[in-house]
Design an enzyme around this catalytic site. Structure first.
Site, PDB file in Angstrom:
ATOM      1  N   HIS A 258       0.839  -1.204   0.000  1.00 33.76           N
ATOM      2  CA  HIS A 258       0.000   0.000   0.000  1.00 33.76           C
ATOM      3  C   HIS A 258       0.875   1.257   0.000  1.00 33.76           C
ATOM      4  O   HIS A 258       0.662   2.186  -0.795  1.00 33.76           O
ATOM      5  CB  HIS A 258      -0.903  -0.020   1.241  1.00 33.76           C
ATOM      6  CG  HIS A 258      -1.735   1.203   1.433  1.00 33.76           C
ATOM      7  ND1 HIS A 258      -3.091   1.224   1.168  1.00 33.76           N
ATOM      8  CD2 HIS A 258      -1.419   2.459   1.855  1.00 33.76           C
ATOM      9  CE1 HIS A 258      -3.570   2.434   1.432  1.00 33.76           C
ATOM     10  NE2 HIS A 258      -2.571   3.203   1.850  1.00 33.76           N
ATOM     11  N   GLU A 259       1.876   1.278   0.869  1.00 32.52           N
ATOM     12  CA  GLU A 259       2.758   2.442   0.947  1.00 32.52           C
ATOM     13  C   GLU A 259       3.635   2.569  -0.297  1.00 32.52           C
ATOM     14  O   GLU A 259       3.857   3.672  -0.801  1.00 32.52           O
ATOM     15  CB  GLU A 259       3.631   2.356   2.211  1.00 32.52           C
ATOM     16  CG  GLU A 259       2.873   2.452   3.515  1.00 32.52           C
ATOM     17  CD  GLU A 259       2.117   3.765   3.661  1.00 32.52           C
ATOM     18  OE1 GLU A 259       2.546   4.777   3.064  1.00 32.52           O
ATOM     19  OE2 GLU A 259       1.090   3.778   4.360  1.00 32.52           O
TER      20      GLU A 259
ATOM     21  N   HIS B 221       1.962   4.373  -3.155  1.00 33.77           N
ATOM     22  CA  HIS B 221       1.974   5.834  -3.079  1.00 33.77           C
ATOM     23  C   HIS B 221       3.253   6.383  -3.712  1.00 33.77           C
ATOM     24  O   HIS B 221       3.218   7.334  -4.502  1.00 33.77           O
ATOM     25  CB  HIS B 221       1.885   6.296  -1.624  1.00 33.77           C
ATOM     26  CG  HIS B 221       0.561   6.062  -0.969  1.00 33.77           C
ATOM     27  ND1 HIS B 221      -0.638   6.388  -1.562  1.00 33.77           N
ATOM     28  CD2 HIS B 221       0.246   5.540   0.253  1.00 33.77           C
ATOM     29  CE1 HIS B 221      -1.640   6.082  -0.744  1.00 33.77           C
ATOM     30  NE2 HIS B 221      -1.121   5.560   0.360  1.00 33.77           N
TER      31      HIS B 221
END
Length: 212
Positions: free
Chosen positions: A24-25, A28
């Site tokens: 998820h990170e 980004h």
């Protein structure tokens, strides 16, 4: 997950939780690089290596305690640094960067659904392999569904809040952005009052049903 001892429970939940948070990170950072900001790349944060994203408290301590006490795997990773000054369209591009996290959770939920399906297909051939794949697949779907739905809530500093700030007209966006310092307190308050579960529960359940 009933019937599993503590070690088995941690073994089944560890990989799905680790990848749900860290990928998820990384998403980004990957989106930020595509849009012109290389801050995350220069700091080595666009990687699937979980060590780069681990937060000792949010990725290890809190999830470990929750798994042991409640069987609930939940946590967070170190936020990926993004400098919007490097974007051609800062507000719009920040919204795209924020949306990348929940979208990759949807992709991972699909991948874990495939793994669970493989586990089912192997049931008659290799039960010792089938059961772990099936359990990890179910946990992976559940975790990524929660992270996706939770992060899409229009509440800064959640990803959904940043998307809203990036898409609203600037005067209104500024008013929403002012909520950010209080966003986590609001979130905890909703959780304590049982309202958060009522909000995210139905879409999480629907996504689980569709993928399961």
């Amino acid at each position: 997950m009933y019937g599993l001892n503590t070690i088995q429970l941690i073994a089944v939940m560890a990989l799905p939780l680790l990848f749900a948070i860290t990928v998820h990170e990384a998403a980004h950072g990957w989106m930020a690089r595509r849009l012109g900001d290389r801050t995350a790349e220069m700091l080595g944060r666009i990687t699937l290596n979980p060590i780069k994203h681990i937060d000792p408290i949010g990725t290890i301590l809190v999830p470990g305690i929750l798994i042991l006490l409640a069987g609930l795997p939940f946590g967070w990773a170190k936020p990926v640094p993004v400098d919007p000054r490097n974007f051609a369209h800062p507000r719009r591009d920040m919204a795209a960067v924020a949306a990348a996290g929940p979208m990759v959770n949807l992709v991972m939920a699909l991948i874990w659904a495939i793994i669970a399906k493989i586990g089912l297909l192997l049931a008659a051939v290799s039960p010792w392999l089938s059961v772990p794949l099936l359990l990890m697949g179910k946990v992976g779907i559940f975790l990524n569904a929660i992270l996706m739905v939770l992060n899409l809530l229009p509440l800064p500093p959640l990803d959904g809040g940043r998307v809203v700030v990036g898409l609203l007209p600037e005067p209104l966006a500024d008013k929403v952005a002012r909520i950010e310092p209080y966003g986590m307190f609001i979130l905890v308050g909703l959780m304590v009052m049982g309202i958060l579960g009522q909000i995210i529960g139905p879409p999480v359940y629907l996504l689980e049903r569709l993928l399961g």
